[in-house]
Design a protein around this motif. Structure first.
Motif, mmCIF file in Angstrom:
data_model
loop_
_atom_site.group_PDB
_atom_site.id
_atom_site.type_symbol
_atom_site.label_atom_id
_atom_site.label_comp_id
_atom_site.label_asym_id
_atom_site.label_seq_id
_atom_site.Cartn_x
_atom_site.Cartn_y
_atom_site.Cartn_z
ATOM 1 N N LEU A 107 0.804 -1.268 -0.081
ATOM 2 C CA LEU A 107 -0.108 -0.196 0.006
ATOM 3 C C LEU A 107 0.820 1.264 -0.119
ATOM 4 O O LEU A 107 1.715 1.587 1.015
ATOM 5 C CB LEU A 107 -0.858 -0.053 1.481
ATOM 6 N N LEU A 108 0.747 1.975 -0.845
ATOM 7 C CA LEU A 108 1.721 3.350 -1.024
ATOM 8 C C LEU A 108 0.835 4.370 -0.232
ATOM 9 O O LEU A 108 -0.326 4.695 -0.238
ATOM 10 C CB LEU A 108 1.431 3.872 -2.483
ATOM 11 N N LEU A 109 1.728 4.996 0.802
ATOM 12 C CA LEU A 109 1.247 5.731 1.611
ATOM 13 C C LEU A 109 0.966 7.127 1.313
ATOM 14 O O LEU A 109 2.321 7.747 0.867
ATOM 15 C CB LEU A 109 2.148 5.771 2.884
ATOM 16 N N LEU A 110 0.025 7.595 0.890
ATOM 17 C CA LEU A 110 -0.442 8.775 0.201
ATOM 18 C C LEU A 110 -0.796 10.144 1.206
ATOM 19 O O LEU A 110 -1.002 11.015 0.828
ATOM 20 C CB LEU A 110 -1.638 8.504 -0.514
ATOM 21 N N ASN A 111 -0.793 9.666 2.347
ATOM 22 C CA ASN A 111 -1.034 10.762 3.517
ATOM 23 C C ASN A 111 -0.116 10.926 4.637
ATOM 24 O O ASN A 111 -0.344 11.409 5.611
ATOM 25 C CB ASN A 111 -2.350 10.572 4.302
ATOM 26 N N ALA A 112 1.133 10.721 4.196
ATOM 27 C CA ALA A 112 2.411 10.532 5.258
ATOM 28 C C ALA A 112 3.297 11.553 4.825
ATOM 29 O O ALA A 112 4.523 11.550 5.048
ATOM 30 C CB ALA A 112 3.307 9.221 5.202
ATOM 31 N N GLY A 113 2.794 12.750 4.653
ATOM 32 C CA GLY A 113 3.945 13.822 4.276
ATOM 33 C C GLY A 113 4.783 13.820 2.989
ATOM 34 O O GLY A 113 5.700 14.515 2.888
ATOM 35 N N ILE A 114 4.437 13.083 2.140
ATOM 36 C CA ILE A 114 4.943 12.709 0.819
ATOM 37 C C ILE A 114 4.185 12.847 -0.383
ATOM 38 O O ILE A 114 3.371 12.366 -0.602
ATOM 39 C CB ILE A 114 5.686 11.471 0.833
ATOM 40 N N PHE A 115 4.810 13.868 -1.194
ATOM 41 C CA PHE A 115 3.951 14.103 -2.556
ATOM 42 C C PHE A 115 4.692 13.182 -3.740
ATOM 43 O O PHE A 115 6.015 13.669 -3.749
ATOM 44 C CB PHE A 115 3.741 15.603 -2.796
ATOM 45 N N TYR A 116 4.032 12.344 -4.405
ATOM 46 C CA TYR A 116 4.709 11.507 -5.299
ATOM 47 C C TYR A 116 4.317 12.004 -6.910
ATOM 48 O O TYR A 116 3.385 12.456 -7.109
ATOM 49 C CB TYR A 116 4.239 10.124 -5.294
ATOM 50 N N GLU A 117 5.633 11.803 -7.519
ATOM 51 C CA GLU A 117 5.521 11.908 -9.081
ATOM 52 C C GLU A 117 6.328 10.786 -9.524
ATOM 53 O O GLU A 117 7.067 10.203 -9.087
ATOM 54 C CB GLU A 117 6.117 13.292 -9.401
ATOM 55 N N PHE A 118 6.021 10.546 -10.789
ATOM 56 C CA PHE A 118 6.402 9.423 -11.562
ATOM 57 C C PHE A 118 6.831 9.602 -12.922
ATOM 58 O O PHE A 118 6.225 10.229 -13.856
ATOM 59 C CB PHE A 118 5.460 8.123 -11.351
ATOM 60 N N ILE A 119 8.003 8.881 -13.460
ATOM 61 C CA ILE A 119 8.310 8.918 -14.967
ATOM 62 C C ILE A 119 8.604 7.668 -15.198
ATOM 63 O O ILE A 119 9.247 6.814 -14.455
ATOM 64 C CB ILE A 119 9.692 9.935 -14.963
ATOM 65 N N LYS A 120 8.149 7.204 -16.546
ATOM 66 C CA LYS A 120 8.513 5.817 -16.948
ATOM 67 C C LYS A 120 9.725 5.631 -17.144
ATOM 68 O O LYS A 120 10.494 6.402 -17.726
ATOM 69 C CB LYS A 120 7.759 5.799 -18.437
ATOM 70 N N ILE A 162 9.623 10.048 -8.024
ATOM 71 C CA ILE A 162 9.991 11.164 -7.605
ATOM 72 C C ILE A 162 9.142 11.720 -6.289
ATOM 73 O O ILE A 162 7.951 11.415 -6.239
ATOM 74 C CB ILE A 162 10.046 12.346 -8.507
ATOM 75 N N ILE A 163 9.924 12.228 -5.309
ATOM 76 C CA ILE A 163 9.219 12.518 -4.224
ATOM 77 C C ILE A 163 9.520 14.067 -3.581
ATOM 78 O O ILE A 163 10.520 14.531 -3.943
ATOM 79 C CB ILE A 163 9.576 11.770 -3.005
ATOM 80 N N SER A 164 8.647 14.741 -3.023
ATOM 81 C CA SER A 164 8.733 15.893 -2.201
ATOM 82 C C SER A 164 8.230 15.622 -0.890
ATOM 83 O O SER A 164 7.133 15.058 -0.942
ATOM 84 C CB SER A 164 7.991 17.107 -2.950
ATOM 85 N N THR A 165 9.085 16.001 0.352
ATOM 86 C CA THR A 165 8.657 15.449 1.523
ATOM 87 C C THR A 165 8.677 16.592 2.473
ATOM 88 O O THR A 165 9.327 17.837 2.319
ATOM 89 C CB THR A 165 9.514 14.391 2.052
ATOM 90 N N ASN A 166 8.213 16.365 3.667
ATOM 91 C CA ASN A 166 8.314 17.184 4.801
ATOM 92 C C ASN A 166 9.560 16.861 5.599
ATOM 93 O O ASN A 166 9.789 17.571 6.857
ATOM 94 C CB ASN A 166 6.909 17.109 5.767
ATOM 95 N N ALA A 167 10.415 16.554 4.831
ATOM 96 C CA ALA A 167 11.977 16.519 5.295
ATOM 97 C C ALA A 167 12.682 17.378 4.611
ATOM 98 O O ALA A 167 13.751 17.658 4.887
ATOM 99 C CB ALA A 167 12.450 15.234 5.460
ATOM 100 N N GLY A 168 11.982 17.947 3.477
ATOM 101 C CA GLY A 168 12.726 19.218 2.796
ATOM 102 C C GLY A 168 13.329 18.430 1.488
ATOM 103 O O GLY A 168 14.296 19.365 0.922
ATOM 104 N N LEU A 169 12.840 17.326 1.049
ATOM 105 C CA LEU A 169 13.536 17.098 0.026
ATOM 106 C C LEU A 169 12.439 17.369 -1.269
ATOM 107 O O LEU A 169 11.188 17.253 -1.369
ATOM 108 C CB LEU A 169 13.506 15.296 -0.126
ATOM 109 N N TRP A 170 12.865 17.983 -2.470
ATOM 110 C CA TRP A 170 11.994 18.796 -3.345
ATOM 111 C C TRP A 170 12.138 17.947 -4.648
ATOM 112 O O TRP A 170 13.313 18.148 -5.235
ATOM 113 C CB TRP A 170 12.003 20.191 -3.320
#
Length: 500
Positions: free
Chosen positions: A290-303, A329-337
């Motif tokens: 199960l991909l965690l979609l509410n855990a402070g991580i915004f996901y993007e994807f590239i083939k 690809i992730i953007s997170t509440n740890a400051g990874l953009w």
């Protein structure tokens, strides 16, 4: 049923209800996460440099921030490591997880007061999800072992540094502390061989019910127990009922584990990383986590097959397809953009969104344009091992571009626990499976550009000796399944027997 089991089952029902609430609203969950991340980071150095104040929509975000990796964020990370606040995320990080980068040397991944709970809650919720599904909570009354890195941390500029697993050890809930193994002192032993033998000594007399760790290192623990007691782990620990793992695909190890344990046991797969806890297995009989979609991580994807093109198309969770290999690809509440984790994943379901890890975008073999990935070699070795009743301890694959004679080939370094009776038939099955999965590889074989793969046998415990020689024995370290060069292969020659 004990009070602890009763409490765990009640807690599991509450957790399952909360999980369903966001899992059944995936796009809304991600939109909410995106808005939260942008709002929180507006006043940071990164937010000011990239004009977060003017970001109103996802398209604005795409235009203002380029997809990057650790090197792309290094200047910001270095400032945060030096103790400056409000660089990538408000305030100072609580921790930096130190990891071994393949190209960047040591990497320091920030963990913040906002991101740290996600690591802890996800691991907890994975167990609660299992209890809610199966009704089995008996293991909470026994001892639980977590094979992990040392919890000893360094401190610099008011921030603690250490391995992720060691950092997480500081957050074990109070209600689990009495059940947790090994002891703190043993967990701090730096030498892996000494540590694992001490863990055996501490746990062999206990009522072990849950065991967790990277499969290759848990296998070592099991083998020492079995050799010492001359009986399977399931008899040494008759109440052992749950194995939790992450970091690598379990399937190549499954048959060996079942033999060591002496019975089938339930397992939970996790997808944790220093950059975030991304997914966990929420159903025993369903493929994927199960991909965690509410855990402070915004996901993007590239083939994955478009990743190295100029301006590849980027997808959000609303647009992904099943059985397509994506770079995450992730953007997170740890400051990874817009950060490239380096992993490739595939969706197995979209109701809810479940994923499997298919490999690493940097860990592939494509010296001849074939782009063979981890999923393909792992499936191939699993199929061949089952068909020919072989048992594999460890393996890795590298190209041989300049053989002393004949056509180039893929060289498979394999440490056999049990060799197949007919090695050539095993090789044929292994090679055919890769061909069946990868049309480029098949074309190279049929077109006489490559010859069939070659197996180089690795001596017993050869991979462990190799890792020890590199200072990477134990903890969260693991062997890459594939390489696109011969750096690992050439070093493994020292621990190899002969080519087949």
């Amino acid at each position: 049923m004990s009070l602890k089991q009763l409490g765990a089952k009640l807690y599991a029902k509450i957790s399952a209800y909360k999980t369903a609430a966001w899992a059944n609203n995936p796009v809304k969950s991600q939109e909410k996460t995106f808005a939260y991340l942008i709002a929180q980071a507006k006043k940071t150095k990164f937010g000011k440099d990239h004009d977060f104040d003017s970001i109103q929509h996802y398209k604005d975000f795409q235009q203002k921030i380029a997809i990057t990796d650790y090197e792309g964020l290094r200047a910001y990370v270095d400032e945060a490591v030096a103790g400056k606040p409000d660089v990538l995320w408000p305030g100072k990080p609580l921790y930096f997880a130190k990891t071994s980068g393949t190209t960047s040397g040591a990497k320091y991944i920030p963990l913040t007061k906002d991101s740290m709970p996600n690591h802890i809650n996800a691991a907890r919720n994975a167990i609660l999800s299992y209890i809610a599904e199966t009704g089995n909570a008996s293991f909470v009354d026994g001892k639980m072992i977590f094979l992990q890195g040392s919890p000893e941390l360094e401190q610099k500029n008011g921030i603690h540094f250490g391995r992720l697993s060691g950092i997480v050890a500081h957050f074990i809930p109070a209600y689990l502390q009495a059940n947790r193994m090994p002891s703190w002192e043993t967990n701090c032993i730096p030498d892996w061989n000494q540590k694992i033998n001490k863990i055996v000594e501490e746990t062999e007399v206990e009522n072990m019910t849950l065991i967790s760790g990277i499969p290759s290192w848990v296998q070592t623990y099991f083998e020492i127990l079995v050799n010492k007691h001359q009986k399977p782990v399931g008899e040494i620990f008759p109440n052992f009922s749950l194995f939790i793992y992450g970091g690598v695909n379990y399937e190549p190890y499954r048959s060996k584990f079942e033999k060591l344990v002496g019975k089938k046991i339930d397992s939970i797969e996790l997808y944790p990383a220093s950059e975030g806890f991304f997914a966990y297995q929420d159903q025993q009989d369903v493929r994927g986590m199960l991909l965690l979609l509410n855990a402070g991580i915004f996901y993007e994807f590239i083939k994955a097959d478009e990743f190295f093109e100029d301006n590849p198309k980027v997808y959000t969770i609303a647009d992904v397809e099943i059985d397509v290999n994506y770079v995450m690809i992730i953007s997170t509440n740890a400051g990874l953009w817009r950060y490239n984790v380096g992993d490739t994943i595939m969706f197995t379901d979209t109701k809810p969104y479940r994923v499997v890890v298919s490999g690493r975008i940097k860990h592939f073999t494509s010296a001849f344009g074939e782009h063979v990935i981890a999923k393909e070699v792992e499936q191939a070795i699993q199929e061949a091992s089952q068909k020919h009743e072989a048992e594999i301890s460890e393996f890795t694959v590298a190209p041989q571009v300049e053989p002393t004679q004949g056509l180039p080939y893929h060289e498979w370094f394999i440490e056999f626990q049990k060799e197949p009776q007919h090695m050539q038939a095993f090789i044929d099955s292994l090679d055919q499976s890769v061909q069946d999965q990868n049309s480029y590889y098949k074309d190279l074989i049929t077109g006489n550009i490559l010859r069939k793969l070659v197996i180089t046998k690795v001596e017993k415990d050869g991979f462990q000796k190799f890792m020890k020689a590199r200072g990477k024995l134990g903890g969260q370290n693991k062997i890459p399944r594939l390489s696109n060069d011969r750096k690992i292969a050439d070093q493994l020659e020292e621990f190899s027997l002969k080519s087949t």
